[in-house]
Every structure is written in structure tokens, then in C-alpha cells.
Design an enzyme around this catalytic site. Sequence first.
Site, PDB file in Angstrom:
ATOM      1  N   ILE A  59       1.054  -1.250  -0.078  1.00 38.20           N
ATOM      2  CA  ILE A  59      -0.006  -0.158   0.101  1.00 38.20           C
ATOM      3  C   ILE A  59       0.876   1.217  -0.041  1.00 38.20           C
ATOM      4  CG2 ILE A  59      -0.308  -0.126   2.750  1.00 38.20           C
ATOM      5  CD1 ILE A  59      -2.786   1.572   2.368  1.00 38.20           C
ATOM      6  N   SER A  60       0.582   2.278  -1.089  1.00 29.35           N
ATOM      7  CA  SER A  60       1.529   3.115  -1.112  1.00 29.35           C
ATOM      8  C   SER A  60       1.604   4.090   0.089  1.00 29.35           C
ATOM      9  CB  SER A  60       1.418   4.049  -2.338  1.00 29.35           C
ATOM     10  OG  SER A  60       1.497   3.265  -3.399  1.00 29.35           O
ATOM     11  N   SER A  61       2.568   4.864   0.434  1.00 32.27           N
ATOM     12  CA  SER A  61       2.517   5.989   1.127  1.00 32.27           C
ATOM     13  C   SER A  61       1.354   7.027   0.805  1.00 32.27           C
ATOM     14  CB  SER A  61       3.743   6.899   1.145  1.00 32.27           C
ATOM     15  OG  SER A  61       3.656   8.192   1.496  1.00 32.27           O
TER      16      SER A  61
END
Length: 210
Positions: A59-61
Site C-alpha cells: 500500500i503506497s505512502s
Amino acid sequence: MTALEKSKCANMADEIGDILTLTPSLYKALCDTPREIFAPVTRHAYSLDAQPIGGNQWISSPLTVAKMTLALEAEDIDNALEIGCGSGYQAAILSHLAHRVFSVERIEKLASEAKKRFEVLKIHNVHVRFDDGNVGWKSYAPYDRILLSAAAQQVPQMLFNQLKNGGILVAPIKKDGKQFIVKFTKDARGEITQKALDECLFVPLLGGIE
């Protein structure tokens, strides 16, 4: 959302807002989307860090999500296509901006879990498909906006074919051992221009399904 979740979301949005110039709509989307339901490690859900979510995916920043969303200019558009649904957080943010979001995920378990999260949050304008993202989702094309949540050497032509004239596609592109957020614009004649934005780090865009 609980009062604690709202407070954590607002603090995260404020932290991002200290770094980026957020639009009011994007700020509200960040405040109204409980990130902890999408992040595997709840206590770190609101930090500005990426997290592994299984299947060799991340999950991206939230800072990267904000950057990608700003580049996409998705506010009040009809439809957006996302390649790489993952846990669903990016699509959830887009659901507050676009009228309809279509998200393709190549890992069946992730696609199924994302659908359940959208049901829990009563997000009804995000549609998830288990398929190879390289082929897009032709049934609902053309799209006003397309976003790739995985890095590629180049954008598959099939995705450009599904982008409306006048549309925008945002993707992490690999170049010289690095990755950059690149904004592609398709003009009224169908010609593509591109502009490299910030450096980034995404998992690779893969073909096939799992």
C-alpha cells in the site's frame, strides 16, 4: 468513522498538506477515508510510509497517493481507471473525486478483499475487476483519467487506447534505475505528451493473473 479515526485522518492530511498544496476536495477525501482498514499494521496506518499488504504488493505512502491524485486532476470527472487496486486505498480516495472508478487487480485475493472493504465503507462507485491490468477494462472505455499503481518501463498502448482525447494518464515509469511519476496528456487529436514529476517507488507492473 469513529472520532479517533477522524482525528488520525485529519492529522495525516495536515501532515501531507504541510508538504503538498492539496485541493479542498483531496484534503476532504484524505480526512474521510479511514486508512487503517486498508493497512495491515493498524498502528502505522497513518504514518507517511508504504506498507506490505501480501502477494509481494504494497500500500503506497499516503503522501505518494496524494501526489498521484493531484497529478491526475480527477475532481468531478465521469470515470477513472486504476491499474493495480491493491488494498483499495487509492481507489477509495478517487471515489470522493470521480463519479465512477474502475480498478483492475491481477491478484484474486487482493481484488476480493478490496471489494469487501468498499462494501464495509459503503463506497458504491468503485468497481473492481480481477484481471491482467495491462489490458485495462475495455467495457467502460474511454476513460477521462487512468492511473497506474505499478511501475512500468512504458505504458501499454492498450491503456492509451482506452484514454479519452483530452484525458490524463499518470504512471510510475522506470528510467535509469529510478522511478518517476509521469503525467501523460492526450490532446484532442490523440497525440500524447508527457511530463516527469517526482521520483517514486512502486512495485513492478506485471502481466497475467494470480
